[in-house]
Design a protein around this motif. Structure first.
Motif, PDB file in Angstrom:
ATOM      1  N   VAL A 340     -33.086 -30.206  -2.944  1.00 46.19           N
ATOM      2  CA  VAL A 340     -31.652 -30.324  -3.643  1.00 46.19           C
ATOM      3  C   VAL A 340     -31.279 -31.731  -1.680  1.00 46.19           C
ATOM      4  O   VAL A 340     -30.897 -32.956  -2.196  1.00 46.19           O
ATOM      5  CB  VAL A 340     -29.935 -29.785  -3.314  1.00 46.19           C
ATOM      6  CG1 VAL A 340     -29.189 -30.727  -3.400  1.00 46.19           C
ATOM      7  CG2 VAL A 340     -30.771 -28.988  -4.785  1.00 46.19           C
ATOM      8  N   ALA A 341     -31.361 -31.185  -0.588  1.00 50.17           N
ATOM      9  CA  ALA A 341     -31.625 -32.498   0.538  1.00 50.17           C
ATOM     10  C   ALA A 341     -31.729 -33.533  -0.139  1.00 50.17           C
ATOM     11  O   ALA A 341     -31.516 -34.366   0.968  1.00 50.17           O
ATOM     12  CB  ALA A 341     -31.268 -31.216   2.223  1.00 50.17           C
ATOM     13  N   VAL A 342     -33.031 -33.511  -0.035  1.00 45.21           N
ATOM     14  CA  VAL A 342     -34.147 -34.804   0.392  1.00 45.21           C
ATOM     15  C   VAL A 342     -33.853 -35.696  -1.228  1.00 45.21           C
ATOM     16  O   VAL A 342     -33.481 -36.857  -0.409  1.00 45.21           O
ATOM     17  CB  VAL A 342     -35.363 -34.498  -0.494  1.00 45.21           C
ATOM     18  CG1 VAL A 342     -36.349 -35.344  -0.482  1.00 45.21           C
ATOM     19  CG2 VAL A 342     -36.288 -33.427   0.996  1.00 45.21           C
ATOM     20  N   ARG A 343     -33.233 -35.180  -2.462  1.00 45.84           N
ATOM     21  CA  ARG A 343     -32.687 -36.027  -2.767  1.00 45.84           C
ATOM     22  C   ARG A 343     -31.386 -36.616  -2.632  1.00 45.84           C
ATOM     23  O   ARG A 343     -31.406 -38.192  -2.779  1.00 45.84           O
ATOM     24  CB  ARG A 343     -32.709 -35.761  -4.811  1.00 45.84           C
ATOM     25  CG  ARG A 343     -33.984 -34.876  -5.616  1.00 45.84           C
ATOM     26  CD  ARG A 343     -33.296 -33.793  -6.608  1.00 45.84           C
ATOM     27  NE  ARG A 343     -33.410 -35.231  -7.313  1.00 45.84           N
ATOM     28  CZ  ARG A 343     -33.740 -35.110  -8.830  1.00 45.84           C
ATOM     29  NH1 ARG A 343     -33.834 -33.697  -9.146  1.00 45.84           N
ATOM     30  NH2 ARG A 343     -33.689 -35.939  -9.597  1.00 45.84           N
ATOM     31  N   MET A 344     -31.034 -36.242  -2.537  1.00 46.74           N
ATOM     32  CA  MET A 344     -29.165 -36.383  -1.781  1.00 46.74           C
ATOM     33  C   MET A 344     -29.250 -37.742  -1.033  1.00 46.74           C
ATOM     34  O   MET A 344     -29.096 -38.167  -0.304  1.00 46.74           O
ATOM     35  CB  MET A 344     -28.289 -35.078  -1.463  1.00 46.74           C
ATOM     36  CG  MET A 344     -28.147 -34.600  -2.955  1.00 46.74           C
ATOM     37  SD  MET A 344     -27.145 -33.888  -2.601  1.00 46.74           S
ATOM     38  CE  MET A 344     -25.551 -33.924  -2.675  1.00 46.74           C
ATOM     39  N   LEU A 345     -29.644 -36.347   0.651  1.00 41.72           N
ATOM     40  CA  LEU A 345     -29.907 -37.133   1.860  1.00 41.72           C
ATOM     41  C   LEU A 345     -30.722 -38.425   1.926  1.00 41.72           C
ATOM     42  O   LEU A 345     -30.682 -39.525   2.596  1.00 41.72           O
ATOM     43  CB  LEU A 345     -29.818 -36.669   2.914  1.00 41.72           C
ATOM     44  CG  LEU A 345     -28.714 -34.827   2.917  1.00 41.72           C
ATOM     45  CD1 LEU A 345     -29.244 -33.888   4.199  1.00 41.72           C
ATOM     46  CD2 LEU A 345     -27.604 -36.362   3.514  1.00 41.72           C
ATOM     47  N   TYR A 346     -32.116 -38.322   1.029  1.00 40.26           N
ATOM     48  CA  TYR A 346     -33.455 -39.418   1.429  1.00 40.26           C
ATOM     49  C   TYR A 346     -33.825 -40.403   0.015  1.00 40.26           C
ATOM     50  O   TYR A 346     -32.871 -41.786   0.076  1.00 40.26           O
ATOM     51  CB  TYR A 346     -34.224 -39.014   1.667  1.00 40.26           C
ATOM     52  CG  TYR A 346     -35.838 -40.026   1.763  1.00 40.26           C
ATOM     53  CD1 TYR A 346     -35.893 -40.364   2.770  1.00 40.26           C
ATOM     54  CD2 TYR A 346     -36.554 -40.326   0.945  1.00 40.26           C
ATOM     55  CE1 TYR A 346     -36.776 -41.365   2.870  1.00 40.26           C
ATOM     56  CE2 TYR A 346     -37.333 -41.182   1.403  1.00 40.26           C
ATOM     57  CZ  TYR A 346     -37.203 -41.893   2.514  1.00 40.26           C
ATOM     58  OH  TYR A 346     -38.448 -42.399   2.537  1.00 40.26           O
TER      59      TYR A 346
END
Length: 376
Positions: A340-346
């Motif tokens: 989730v963090a990679v999809r949203m932040l990156y």
């Protein structure tokens, strides 16, 4: 006239360049120190994460109780915890002795059954080669329990103590988190620059949504797997149906690899009776897993984050090798958080691509009306 034979003045080092080099070296050493500390404390951090998962599950149940009873959040949490404690105490008093005896009998009989299966398989030419490559139960036991009697006893005691201590840590962390989860979220938000605060709130909200859906789905999966496996084994007349059903339910917390681990002892017990029984057990486990994978879990999780299967299995194997069973147990929720963090932040913020991250639109609506964290 100028002195053409004079030496050129030596170049002086730029003080700002030296300062930048020292700062870069210092930051690099600091990062390495932080990574080393996190590596040493990895097991504690995994236990804290397990406590966070427990808190999210308890909080979800408490919110449900609060919605339908109009009780305040704190009182709803107390009701949930006292209810769980009462159920566990009642079950421990009424059911635990007989179940514990069945687990003890299963532990005693499984090595015997294992050797019986090896003997049957060795009757066939191909099976003889397989048996020669697989150690007997006696050799496995000696390999696991090498050393004198004092070392064996202290090893068992230390393992039991470590398990009890880890369980206590998870329960305590879960209890603390469940009563004050918003306060910890606000504490994390306070570490983020003000201009990035809304996005940080959205990220935490989506992570909470993802873990909540995962836990609700896995709780339903564990219940269905345990009950259906027990019922199927009992119908087939397989011994130790109760402990094998409990093992199947617990191991359902580990997708993909968990059912394989849980099904192995049931398969051994069935094959020891007859090959046809072994085939029926395999079909039973396949039916339960397909029912769970295509009906039960999607129905409960609904739009929770979907992780690619290859990434999921690879992360499970990697964390199992590095951190043992605890890493295998927590691999899926950990990967879900990172995913989730990679999809949203990156992917969204850095690359500028629009993705349909489950729970993100809901988080944006909530965050738009959320108060900012006070920064005194």
């Amino acid at each position: 006239m100028s002195d053409t034979g004079s030496e050129p003045a030596p170049r002086q080092t730029d003080p700002s360049f030296v300062h930048r080099v020292l700062v870069a070296v210092g930051l690099t050493l600091l990062c390495l120190l932080i990574v080393a500390l996190l590596w040493q404390a990895a097991e504690i951090l995994l236990l804290v994460f397990a406590g966070l998962l427990l808190a999210i599950l308890l909080r979800s149940v408490a919110d449900f109780v609060s919605t339908y009873t109009t009780l305040p959040s704190t009182w709803s949490m107390l009701v949930v915890m006292l209810s769980i404690a009462a159920v566990v105490a009642l079950g421990w008093r009424l059911v635990a002795p007989s179940v514990q005896q069945e687990f003890s009998d299963l532990s005693d009989q499984l090595p015997v059954i294992y050797d019986q299966v090896r003997t049957k398989v060795s009757e066939y030419p191909l099976g003889r080669r397989i048996v020669d490559a697989v150690p007997s139960a006696r050799n496995i036991a000696f390999g696991r329990q090498s050393g004198n009697i004092f070392e064996r006893i202290t090893g068992v005691v230390s393992t039991a103590f470590e398990l009890a201590l880890n369980t206590l840590i998870v329960l305590m962390v879960g209890a603390y988190f469940s009563f004050s989860l918003p306060a910890y979220k606000n504490g994390l938000i306070a570490l983020v620059p003000v201009r990035h605060e809304p996005r940080a709130r959205q990220l935490l909200a989506v992570i909470h949504f993802t873990l909540q859906r995962f836990l609700l789905g896995i709780a339903g999966s564990m219940t269905v797997n345990g009950l259906l496996t027990f019922g199927g084994l009992w119908f087939l007349g397989i011994s130790f149906a109760v402990p094998l059903g409990i093992i199947a339910g617990i191991m359902s917390f580990i997708p993909n690899l968990g059912p394989l681990i849980a099904g192995f002892p049931a398969f051994l017990i069935a094959v020891a009776v007859s090959p046809s029984q072994g085939l029926y057990v395999v079909l039973l486990y396949l039916f339960v897993q397909n029912l769970d994978g295509y009906v039960i879990t999607p129905l409960i999780q609904q739009r929770a984050a979907s992780i690619p299967p290859v990434l999921l299995v690879a992360s499970q194997l990697l964390l199992a090798v590095v951190f043992g069973f605890l890493g295998l147990l927590l691999a899926v929720p950990l990967v879900a958080v990172v995913f989730v963090a990679v999809r949203m932040l990156y992917v969204e913020d850095v690359l500028g691509r629009q993705l349909d991250v489950p729970g993100e639109q809901r988080a944006r609506r909530r965050v738009s009306g959320a108060p900012r964290v006070r920064r005194d």
